[in-house]
Design an enzyme around this catalytic site. Structure first.
Site: not given
Length: 388
Positions: A192, A288, A190
């Protein structure tokens, strides 16, 4: 013999075409359109075309097959992902050069300084959380690909530039690098970070902020609860269109442990109401990394600061657009907080932004105010020039 071979070849080819043709009709079976969809103006045909294109089974086969060949033979995915070693995936934004990087960086730095000037006029302190790139923290899993020279000193130069402009930006690279020994700070598949990485950053920010007295002791205590880890298919796997036919080729999913932070007091102020009877002194703005509750960054900040905050971060908008939107909001104009924490991943600094949704004159004024700080402009030009 030749005739037999030709007949066999022709029959096989015709049979394959027939089979593929029959298979392709499956895409039309479940088509339905609204009862009032016009026929004569082509809207019904367009609706059918879109549905058929999306459901076309041969298209899925071709997409999966091509992706499988690219991934298996060359270790590559679609533009957007860099396939590393040991099942690690990276955003290609952390690797590729950026057109007009010097100009973009200077513009964005001017806007950052303009934001600081705007907040200062309302007696609001700005603290920037400049997030190091995942590629910076996990270079051991690069594989053969290496980031472009632009990215080599981007974090250090960015942090130095904002500090020279009078903006507090605590070092997050050191604490995150040390925390790697205890647990994963970024997700493997990912873009993140993990909730643990978010917690480390929240603790470092709180350590830097608390001595200033900007966040008063509220008496609230926050607790964080964890749930067992669950498989998490990272957003970077979207650039490896291997499923459903070649799903086994995908890197195994991450294990994501859910963190949830809450105030112990039953009468704790609501996190989404900045202007309740007791004004919340902290606003969080960002990307985000802050907006997505799965990482629990806002919750970790509440616990580390011992204070409530209001989260103005947004998904898919980068760090600049949510901040500009916040500055024009009634929330900020009517009752500004005492402190704004601006989460800003380093890779966004050299990017160009579409600011057309904002008044052009106002944007120009922000940039002009920012460029009045010579230290910021000079530092940016020097550091970017050294990389080129």
């Amino acid at each position: 013999m030749n005739r037999t071979f030709n007949l066999l070849y022709t029959g096989t080819f015709a049979g394959t075409l027939l089979a593929l043709g029959l298979w392709s009709t499956q895409g039309a079976r479940d088509f339905s359109a609204a009862a009032d969809t016009p026929v004569l103006n082509g809207k019904l045909a367009l609706a059918f075309e879109k549905h058929y294109d999306a459901e076309f089974p041969i298209k899925q086969l071709g997409t999966n097959l091509w992706a499988a060949l690219d991934f298996s033979l060359f270790g590559e995915g679609r533009p957007g992902v860099v396939v590393g070693a040991n099942d690690w995936l990276y955003s290609d934004e952390e690797f590729k050069p950026v057109a007009g990087a010097l100009h973009n960086s200077q513009d964005n730095q001017a806007l950052i300084q303009g934001v600081r000037e705007t907040l200062a006029r309302h007696d609001v302190q700005l603290v920037m959380a400049i997030l190091p790139a995942k590629a910076r923290l996990y270079p051991e899993n690069f594989g053969e690909r290496r980031p472009a020279p632009l990215h080599e000193q981007l974090y250090q130069n960015f942090r130095r530039a904002v500090a020279d402009a009078g903006i507090q930006a605590p070092d997050l690279l050191g604490p995150l690098s040390q925390a790697k020994a205890e647990g994963q700070v970024f997700l493997r598949t990912d873009t993140h970070w993990t909730p643990y990485g978010a917690q480390v950053v929240a603790g470092q920010l709180a350590t830097a902020i608390k001595p200033s007295g900007l966040v008063p002791e509220s008496g609230s205590r926050y607790v964080t609860e964890t749930a067992p880890g669950e498989p998490h298919k990272g957003d970077l796997t979207n650039f490896l269109p291997l499923d459903p036919l070649f799903e086994e080729l995908l890197p195994p999913p991450d294990q994501l442990t859910k963190h949830s932070t809450r105030a112990q007091e039953e009468n704790a102020a609501g996190a989404d109401d900045l202007f309740a009877e007791t004004q919340v002194p902290v606003a969080l703005v960002g990307t985000s990394y802050s907006a997505d509750e799965r990482w629990n960054f806002a919750g970790a900040l509440r616990q580390a600061l011992g204070s409530d905050l209001v989260n103005f971060a947004e998904d898919g908008r980068g760090p600049l657009l949510p901040m500009l939107k916040f500055l024009q909001s009634d929330d900020f104009k009517n009752a500004p907080p005492r402190l704004v924490i601006w989460e800003f991943p380093e890779r966004y600094l050299p990017m160009a932004y579409d600011l057309s949704e904002f008044d052009a004159e106002w944007i120009a004024q922000l940039k002009a105010a920012g460029r009045q700080d010579k230290h910021l402009a000079d530092n940016t030009a020097t550091s970017q020039g050294a990389r080129h």
